[in-house]
Design an enzyme around this catalytic site. Structure first.
Site, PDB file in Angstrom:
ATOM      1  N   LYS A  41       0.886  -1.169   0.000  1.00  0.00           N
ATOM      2  CA  LYS A  41       0.000   0.000   0.000  1.00  0.00           C
ATOM      3  C   LYS A  41       0.920   1.215   0.000  1.00  0.00           C
ATOM      4  O   LYS A  41       0.952   2.009   0.945  1.00  0.00           O
ATOM      5  CB  LYS A  41      -0.913  -0.056   1.245  1.00  0.00           C
ATOM      6  CG  LYS A  41      -1.981   1.014   1.319  1.00  0.00           C
ATOM      7  CD  LYS A  41      -3.133   0.801   0.345  1.00  0.00           C
ATOM      8  CE  LYS A  41      -4.081   2.002   0.439  1.00  0.00           C
ATOM      9  NZ  LYS A  41      -5.195   1.914  -0.526  1.00  0.00           N
ATOM     10  N   ASP A 100      -5.609  -3.207  -1.748  1.00  0.00           N
ATOM     11  CA  ASP A 100      -7.057  -3.144  -1.994  1.00  0.00           C
ATOM     12  C   ASP A 100      -7.369  -3.571  -3.422  1.00  0.00           C
ATOM     13  O   ASP A 100      -8.278  -4.371  -3.674  1.00  0.00           O
ATOM     14  CB  ASP A 100      -7.619  -1.750  -1.663  1.00  0.00           C
ATOM     15  CG  ASP A 100      -6.798  -0.609  -2.256  1.00  0.00           C
ATOM     16  OD1 ASP A 100      -5.694  -0.845  -2.781  1.00  0.00           O
ATOM     17  OD2 ASP A 100      -7.277   0.547  -2.194  1.00  0.00           O
ATOM     18  N   ASP A 147      -1.880 -12.248   5.468  1.00  0.00           N
ATOM     19  CA  ASP A 147      -2.886 -12.950   6.271  1.00  0.00           C
ATOM     20  C   ASP A 147      -4.263 -12.756   5.644  1.00  0.00           C
ATOM     21  O   ASP A 147      -5.025 -13.704   5.464  1.00  0.00           O
ATOM     22  CB  ASP A 147      -2.855 -12.400   7.699  1.00  0.00           C
ATOM     23  CG  ASP A 147      -3.896 -13.068   8.576  1.00  0.00           C
ATOM     24  OD1 ASP A 147      -3.989 -14.304   8.554  1.00  0.00           O
ATOM     25  OD2 ASP A 147      -4.629 -12.337   9.278  1.00  0.00           O
TER      26      ASP A 147
HETATM   27  C1  IPM Z   1      -3.040 -17.580  10.125  1.00  0.00           C
HETATM   28  C2  IPM Z   1      -3.794 -17.204  11.359  1.00  0.00           C
HETATM   29  C3  IPM Z   1      -2.803 -16.618  12.354  1.00  0.00           C
HETATM   30  C4  IPM Z   1      -2.199 -15.381  11.717  1.00  0.00           C
HETATM   31  C5  IPM Z   1      -3.361 -16.278  13.737  1.00  0.00           C
HETATM   32  C6  IPM Z   1      -4.136 -17.425  14.330  1.00  0.00           C
HETATM   33  C7  IPM Z   1      -2.269 -15.841  14.668  1.00  0.00           C
HETATM   34  O1  IPM Z   1      -4.822 -16.337  11.070  1.00  0.00           O
HETATM   35  O2  IPM Z   1      -2.122 -18.409  10.225  1.00  0.00           O
HETATM   36  O3  IPM Z   1      -3.354 -17.057   9.055  1.00  0.00           O
HETATM   37  O4  IPM Z   1      -2.768 -14.290  11.800  1.00  0.00           O
HETATM   38  O5  IPM Z   1      -1.121 -15.508  11.129  1.00  0.00           O
HETATM   39 MN    MN Z   2      -5.042 -15.955   8.941  1.00  0.00          MN
END
Ligand code: IPM
Ligand code: MN
Length: 346
Positions: free
Chosen positions: A187, A219, A243
């Site tokens: 971003k 985005d 994530d």
């Molecule tokens: C993932 C999960 C984890 C993250 C959490 C549970 C800490 O969402 O492995 O994607 O955010 O990395």
């Molecule tokens: Mn995750």
């Protein structure tokens, strides 16, 4: 004569459906080992909600020391309604990623034949390389004036040149083995500091390695993943963007039940951790409904990382075949179908 190859794998089933899905993956790894001439010595690791509630400890030093000795870790999922949010996420999952320096989170996103994707995703065959030890996950920040009107909470995104560079280098090497195209997702129009560092490093690595570098704001990348997924091959991105993008990619490729991940120490100075992207799903734990494919595909990534590329490909294509035949409706049916496929395939 070659002595038989053997690996020590720590099995950390965790909570909820974790034990159910990793048991299937473990049996299939053993089966693939018999076929391809290697053995796995499994060591059981008791960590997770139960261990925490019993002992008050999340990751004791002796257990971490044992995990360090393994060649790899196969993890199910951790978390249960009885444990406050953050305790196991930060104290176990993130701590393991940091302690073992698992700086690459590898998450393939491919729409497999036979999988209906209600949201689009047709033509999606990408790999997301998510930086796994820095960014907003690093834990920098805090709360001051707690409980007051101007209580202030900060989370700082940490991005080191060395940390960004090693992740981008891994992604560029992967891109070079695939299409030669690498897309940086960030971003840069708003996060001008971290964005500038990521962009400059990506440009340097691309120039040096000869991969073609594309760029998308995060985005827009969400939009393109849905509307024009074929534009992506290897995506490299920071921890939080990765994530979020990988849950979207999971939805586009048949859901979390099919999504695999590897938390990699690419330098192999210690074990890497392989886990399905899904969580512990306490609502369906014990019902036999959990789909073990995400765990099996994570085990396939593990075998690939260990150098057992033929066994890895076997597990991956067994999942493809079962899916192409309509999938299975229970954990047990999945296990039986995958095992049958593995013994059938040559
Ligand atoms: C993932 C999960 C984890 C993250 C959490 C549970 C800490 O969402 O492995 O994607 O955010 O990395
Ligand atoms: Mn995750």
């Amino acid at each position: 004569m070659d002595s038989e190859r053997s690996y020590t794998v720590a099995h950390l089933p965790g909570d909820g459906i974790g034990p159910e899905v990793t048991a299937v993956a473990r049996d299939l790894v053993d089966q693939a080992g018999r076929k391809h001439g290697f053995t796995v010595g499994w060591s059981d690791c008791p960590l997770g909600s139960g261990y925490y509630l019993r002992t008050g400890e999340v990751l004791p030093g002796e257990i971490l020391a044992d995990l360090r000795k393994a060649d790899a870790v196969l993890l199910g999922a951790v978390g249960s309604p009885g444990v406050p949010p953050g305790v196991l996420e930060r104290g176990l999952l993130l701590r393991l990623r940091f302690e073992l320096d698992l700086y690459v989170n590898l998450r393939p996103a491919r729409l497999r034949p036979g999988v209906a994707s209600p949201y689009g995703g047709s033509g999606l065959n990408a790999v997301v390389i998510r930086e796994n030890t820095e960014g907003l996950y690093a834990g920098a920040g805090g709360i001051v004036h707690k409980g007051k009107a101007f209580e202030t909470a900060t989370e700082e995104s940490l991005n080191t040149r060395a940390g960004v560079e090693r992740c981008v280098r891994y992604a560029a090497a992967l891109a070079a083995r695939r299409s030669g195209r690498l897309t940086l997702v960030h971003k840069t129009n708003v996060l001008v500091n971290a964005g500038s560092l990521w962009m400059r490093v990506a440009e340097e690595v691309a120039a040096e390695t000869g991969v073609q570098l594309d760029y998308a704001h995060v985005d827009a990348a969400c939009l393109y993943l849905v509307s024009d997924p074929a534009r992506f091959d290897v995506i490299v991105t920071d921890n939080l963007f990765g994530d979020i993008l990988t849950d979207l990619a999971a939805a586009l490729t048949g859901g979390l039940g099919l999504s695999a991940s590897g938390n990699l120490n690419p330098d192999k100075s210690g074990p890497s951790i392989f886990e399905p992207v899904h969580g512990s799903a306490p609502d369906i734990a014990g019902t036999g409904q959990a789909n073990p494919a995400g765990a099996v595909l994570s085990a396939s990534l593990m075998l690939d990382h260990l150098g057992e590329t033929m066994a890895a490909a076997d597990l991956d294509s067994a999942v493809d075949t079962v899916l192409a035949e309509g999938g299975a409706t229970s954990t047990g049916a999945w296990a039986a179908a995958l095992s049958a496929e593995l013994s059938r395939a040559r």
